[in-house]
Design an enzyme around this catalytic site. Structure first.
Site, PDB file in Angstrom:
ATOM      1  N   LYS A   1       0.820  -1.223   0.000  1.00 11.65           N
ATOM      2  CA  LYS A   1       0.000   0.000   0.000  1.00 11.65           C
ATOM      3  C   LYS A   1       0.855   1.275   0.000  1.00 11.65           C
ATOM      4  CE  LYS A   1      -4.014  -2.121   2.181  1.00 11.65           C
ATOM      5  NZ  LYS A   1      -4.976  -2.094   3.280  1.00 11.65           N
TER       6      LYS A   1
ATOM      7  N   ALA B   1      -1.186  -0.184  15.516  1.00 14.35           N
ATOM      8  CA  ALA B   1      -0.753   1.050  14.858  1.00 14.35           C
ATOM      9  C   ALA B   1      -0.065   0.728  13.539  1.00 14.35           C
ATOM     10  CB  ALA B   1       0.191   1.826  15.776  1.00 14.35           C
TER      11      ALA B   1
ATOM     12  N   ARG C   1       1.334  -2.412  20.849  1.00  7.92           N
ATOM     13  CA  ARG C   1       2.381  -3.193  21.520  1.00  7.92           C
ATOM     14  C   ARG C   1       3.689  -2.407  21.499  1.00  7.92           C
ATOM     15  NH1 ARG C   1       3.343  -8.917  18.758  1.00  7.92           N
ATOM     16  NH2 ARG C   1       4.020  -7.522  17.100  1.00  7.92           N
TER      17      ARG C   1
ATOM     18  N   GLY D   1     -14.202  -8.260  10.577  1.00  8.75           N
ATOM     19  CA  GLY D   1     -13.871  -7.324   9.495  1.00  8.75           C
ATOM     20  C   GLY D   1     -14.409  -7.690   8.119  1.00  8.75           C
TER      21      GLY D   1
HETATM   22  P1  NDP Z   1       0.458  -4.625  10.116  1.00  6.63           P
HETATM   23  O1  NDP Z   1       1.383  -5.785   9.997  1.00  6.63           O
HETATM   24  O2  NDP Z   1       0.743  -3.381   9.376  1.00  6.63           O
HETATM   25  O3  NDP Z   1       0.335  -4.215  11.673  1.00  6.63           O
HETATM   26  C1  NDP Z   1       0.095  -5.188  12.648  1.00  6.63           C
HETATM   27  C2  NDP Z   1      -0.267  -4.516  13.956  1.00  6.63           C
HETATM   28  O4  NDP Z   1      -0.711  -5.519  14.869  1.00  6.63           O
HETATM   29  C3  NDP Z   1       0.890  -3.790  14.618  1.00  6.63           C
HETATM   30  O5  NDP Z   1       0.398  -2.664  15.302  1.00  6.63           O
HETATM   31  C4  NDP Z   1       1.409  -4.848  15.612  1.00  6.63           C
HETATM   32  O6  NDP Z   1       2.068  -4.288  16.730  1.00  6.63           O
HETATM   33  C5  NDP Z   1       0.099  -5.455  16.047  1.00  6.63           C
HETATM   34  N1  NDP Z   1       0.217  -6.832  16.555  1.00  6.63           N
HETATM   35  C6  NDP Z   1       0.535  -7.944  15.848  1.00  6.63           C
HETATM   36  N2  NDP Z   1       0.484  -9.026  16.648  1.00  6.63           N
HETATM   37  C7  NDP Z   1       0.118  -8.583  17.875  1.00  6.63           C
HETATM   38  C8  NDP Z   1      -0.090  -9.227  19.122  1.00  6.63           C
HETATM   39  N3  NDP Z   1       0.055 -10.534  19.271  1.00  6.63           N
HETATM   40  N4  NDP Z   1      -0.475  -8.460  20.179  1.00  6.63           N
HETATM   41  C9  NDP Z   1      -0.628  -7.139  20.039  1.00  6.63           C
HETATM   42  N5  NDP Z   1      -0.425  -6.461  18.884  1.00  6.63           N
HETATM   43  C10 NDP Z   1      -0.056  -7.189  17.819  1.00  6.63           C
HETATM   44  O7  NDP Z   1      -0.978  -5.231   9.753  1.00  6.63           O
HETATM   45  P2  NDP Z   1      -2.245  -4.395   9.213  1.00  6.63           P
HETATM   46  O8  NDP Z   1      -2.338  -3.154  10.012  1.00  6.63           O
HETATM   47  O9  NDP Z   1      -2.197  -4.298   7.754  1.00  6.63           O
HETATM   48  O10 NDP Z   1      -3.451  -5.397   9.556  1.00  6.63           O
HETATM   49  C11 NDP Z   1      -3.980  -5.471  10.874  1.00  6.63           C
HETATM   50  C12 NDP Z   1      -5.254  -6.302  10.873  1.00  6.63           C
HETATM   51  O11 NDP Z   1      -6.277  -5.651  10.124  1.00  6.63           O
HETATM   52  C13 NDP Z   1      -5.103  -7.694  10.240  1.00  6.63           C
HETATM   53  O12 NDP Z   1      -5.866  -8.597  11.018  1.00  6.63           O
HETATM   54  C14 NDP Z   1      -5.711  -7.523   8.876  1.00  6.63           C
HETATM   55  O13 NDP Z   1      -6.224  -8.745   8.367  1.00  6.63           O
HETATM   56  C15 NDP Z   1      -6.836  -6.548   9.187  1.00  6.63           C
HETATM   57  N6  NDP Z   1      -7.308  -5.782   8.017  1.00  6.63           N
HETATM   58  C16 NDP Z   1      -8.611  -5.943   7.658  1.00  6.63           C
HETATM   59  C17 NDP Z   1      -9.128  -5.237   6.602  1.00  6.63           C
HETATM   60  C18 NDP Z   1     -10.560  -5.444   6.231  1.00  6.63           C
HETATM   61  O14 NDP Z   1     -10.987  -4.960   5.189  1.00  6.63           O
HETATM   62  N7  NDP Z   1     -11.327  -6.129   7.075  1.00  6.63           N
HETATM   63  C19 NDP Z   1      -8.306  -4.291   5.820  1.00  6.63           C
HETATM   64  C20 NDP Z   1      -6.950  -4.179   6.305  1.00  6.63           C
HETATM   65  C21 NDP Z   1      -6.477  -4.916   7.366  1.00  6.63           C
HETATM   66  P3  NDP Z   1       3.625  -3.868  16.653  1.00  6.63           P
HETATM   67  O15 NDP Z   1       3.652  -2.505  16.021  1.00  6.63           O
HETATM   68  O16 NDP Z   1       4.056  -3.863  18.067  1.00  6.63           O
HETATM   69  O17 NDP Z   1       4.319  -4.923  15.822  1.00  6.63           O
END
Ligand code: NDP
Length: 280
Positions: free
Chosen positions: A75, A136, A160, A247
């Protein structure tokens, strides 16, 4: 690569590019939308190697592609590639929808998709609510501007990795009351809506945050989706939250916004969401 772009006789060609992308339900969703309007189009999921996004886009464009959806991890690349972008894409610094004309136009429909799902499908107005966004990453970044545009009382982004939340919140601080925090920092605070924008549910995990966040919550929303309620939805329910959503609705609503950008008409989403739920 060239076979991937061979769509046969002239039809409008669209695709979603990502890595991984084979799980994507977008081809099915756009086929159902197109059927509603009798539009003849082809929509494929194209796996792109990391580092190969720009080349894949120019190949797709050269073979007559009209528009693209872009998903993880491209993206940001799409945002850089676009000649002209929407306000939402500008705020998110990420693009999930590209339109090919004389120039490349980029939009980000994730925020509008989330808002439509919460406000229309779930039926909860976000105005004046205390909202907690967990996570985030790209998803949180993509929806924050749209959430703020609905006039919530406050938004807390808890992540986190605390610094990431703080940096993200700071970027939006001129748009509304938004602050960044670590998962521990929200202990004892109350929220009306809790949105899980972390990817924890994809690994059947829960974010390490106090369940007290649910004490006054009217809604627990998980951006992740699977075949039934996510672990986050189940956790919210066991902590007394009566209304929760996954979602899938957001996925369909953001796709409807992309469809509207490309075709100038917005499809009905409820029958598509129903069908996907029945088939999952
Ligand atoms: P990213 O990889 O960009 O970010 C992941 C985020 O999740 C980070 O903030 C990370 O924290 C946090 N994280 C991951 N594992 C854990 C955990 N075990 N405990 C706490 N925090 C955690 O992913 P995206 O932002 O792209 O996607 C996030 C979610 O949104 C996914 O489930 C994705 O499928 C969903 N999504 C759904 C959409 C829809 O249309 N329904 C569209 C886009 C996304 P840290 O920064 O500390 O690593």
């Amino acid at each position: 690569m060239s076979d991937l772009f061979d769509f046969g006789p002239a039809r409008m060609m669209f695709a979603v590019m990502g890595n991984p992308v084979s799980h994507s339900r977008s081809p099915q969703v756009h086929a159902m939308f197109a059927e509603q309007f009798g539009i003849d189009l082809e929509y494929r999921a194209i796996h792109v190697e990391v580092g190969g996004f720009e080349q894949a886009v120019s190949g797709f464009q050269a073979s007559g592609g009209a528009g693209l959806n872009v998903t993880v991890p491209f993206k940001r690349n799409a945002w850089r590639l676009a000649d002209d972008i929407s306000v939402d894409a500008h705020l998110a610094k990420a693009v999930n929808t590209l339109v090919f004309g004389e120039q490349i136009y980029g939009d980000n429909t994730d925020g509008l998709g989330l808002i439509a799902d919460i406000e229309i499908n779930v039926g909860l107005s976000l105005e004046d609510l205390r909202i907690l966004v967990i996570g985030a990453g790209g998803a949180a970044q993509g929806v924050l501007g749209s959430l703020l545009s609905k006039g919530p009382r406050s938004i807390t982004v808890a992540n986190r990795t605390k610094d990431r939340a703080k940096t993200l919140a700071k970027r939006f601080s001129s748009t509304g009351i938004v602050r960044g925090a670590g998962l521990d920092d929200v202990h004892g605070e109350l929220f009306d809506a809790v949105i899980n924008a972390s990817s924890a549910s994809l690994n059947e995990q829960l974010p390490a945050i106090s369940p007290e966040i649910f004490a006054e919550a009217k809604l627990a929303y998980d951006m992740a989706y699977g075949t039934g309620p996510t672990v986050f939805q189940q956790w919210a329910k066991s902590n007394g939250v009566e209304v929760s959503a996954d979602g899938l609705g957001m996925l369909v609503e953001q796709a409807a916004e992309s469809f509207s950008v490309w075709h100038g008409c917005r499809p009905e989403t409820a029958p598509v969401i129903d069908r996907l739920r029945r088939e999952s």
